[in-house]
Scaffold this active site. Structure first.
Site, short mmCIF file in Angstrom:
data_model
loop_
_atom_site.label_atom_id
_atom_site.label_comp_id
_atom_site.label_asym_id
_atom_site.label_seq_id
_atom_site.Cartn_x
_atom_site.Cartn_y
_atom_site.Cartn_z
N TYR A 105 0.85 -1.21 0.00
CA TYR A 105 0.00 0.00 0.00
C TYR A 105 0.88 1.25 0.00
CZ TYR A 105 -4.42 2.45 0.72
OH TYR A 105 -5.54 3.25 0.56
N LYS A 151 -3.17 8.56 2.65
CA LYS A 151 -4.41 8.41 3.44
C LYS A 151 -4.24 8.99 4.83
CE LYS A 151 -7.11 6.30 0.45
NZ LYS A 151 -8.09 7.11 -0.29
#
Ligand code: NAP
Length: 276
Positions: A164, A171
């Site tokens: 990720y 995020k």
């Protein structure tokens, strides 16, 4: 997403809002749009490029929406045009859904420290976090007091999730932006929240390395031992964007079958999932 019936009602009756981030029928933003429409909301959509118009156009039409604006969040002219169009058509809006993220495929695999480039970092943060600040500012200029905004995030912001990588950093920034925007707009009664969804099979999720492992692991290790249902995410968005969510702002709300709450998963389902 399987054909599902979204609960109908009047929770969003008389409210108008913009949905940013529908790519196709599997998009999380589309589940949210369907739920909001089922509760009486009037919706406008952005899309990126002609290829997406072909997919988003019929979807928007199917729920009675005829405001579709081309918008690339890295392009100020298209952002200006999006919000000018809403102002011209509606005057005011009541809510914003931001479901946009991007990182280059080369940034979403292998070692974070070795593979993250300056350009990759800048573009991930620009498209996935700054775009919410920019959209929220523009939306707030035409938003009725008492309106609401929602963005979409993922647990990779709080904990390391293999591959990720820079998206986790983006995020984390997005969640911090949510809190700052909530503080700025709070005095006008505008609430700003993030939904942290568990993995859902969409185009964006397909870009992340080891996706199959991610879905299997999440299913086995979550409290509910199941993958996240987009309907649950849509339901949370309805709560946060409607008057049901009064007094809730600056929050990152997890909708992930309780995956975030588990310190150590149960042994048997995990062993079975990893053996598969
Ligand atoms: P999706 O269907 O692929 O939606 C992502 C959207 O972002 C697409 O419509 C994409 O358009 C748009 N986008 C990317 N770059 C853009 C740009 N420069 N300007 C305008 N739009 C742009 O995937 P999704 O999973 O529903 O993603 C929606 C949000 O949920 C994202 O923020 C994602 O990180 C978040 N989320 C997803 C999951 C998951 O497992 N799927 C879990 C938690 C959070 P193009 O297709 O044209 O690039």
């Amino acid at each position: 997403m399987a054909e599902q019936n979204f609960p109908t009602g009047d929770l969003m009756k008389g409210k108008r809002g913009l949905i940013m981030g529908v790519a196709n029928k599997n998009s999380i933003a589309w589940a949210i749009a369907r739920q909001l429409a089922a509760q009486g909301a009037e919706l406008a959509f952005t899309y990126q490029g002609d290829a997406l118009l072909r997919r988003v156009g019929p979807l928007a039409e199917s729920i009675g929406s005829d405001i579709l604006v081309e918008c690339d969040v890295t392009n100020d002219d298209t952002m200006d045009n999006t919000f000018a169009t809403l102002k011209e058509k509606w005057g005011k809006i009541d809510f914003l859904v931001h479901a946009i993220a991007f990182a280059g495929k080369d940034q979403l695999a292998g070692s974070f420290v070795d593979n993250t480039t300056r350009e990759g970092f800048k573009s991930a943060l620009d498209i996935s976090a700054f775009s919410f600040v920019d959209s929220a500012r523009r939306a707030s200029e035409i938003m009725n007091d008492g309106g609401a905004m929602v963005t979409l995030t993922y647990l990779g912001s709080e904990r390391v999730v293999p591959n990720y990588n820079v998206m986790g950093v983006a995020k984390a920034a997005l969640e911090a932006c949510t809190r700052y925007i909530a503080a700025d707009l709070g005095p006008r009664g505008i609430r700003v929240n993030a939904i942290s969804a568990g993995p859902i099979k969409t185009l964006a999720a397909a870009g992340i390395g080891s996706g199959r492992h991610m879905f299997k692991f999440n299913k086995a290790a979550s409290a509910m031992q199941d993958n996240t249902d987009p309907m649950g995410v849509a339901g949370a968005a309805l709560y946060l964007l409607s008057d049901l969510g009064l007094s809730c702002t600056g929050e990152t709300h997890h909708v992930d079958g309780g995956f975030h709450a588990i310190g150590m998963p149960q042994e048997t389902p995990l062993k079975e999932a990893l053996a598969d």
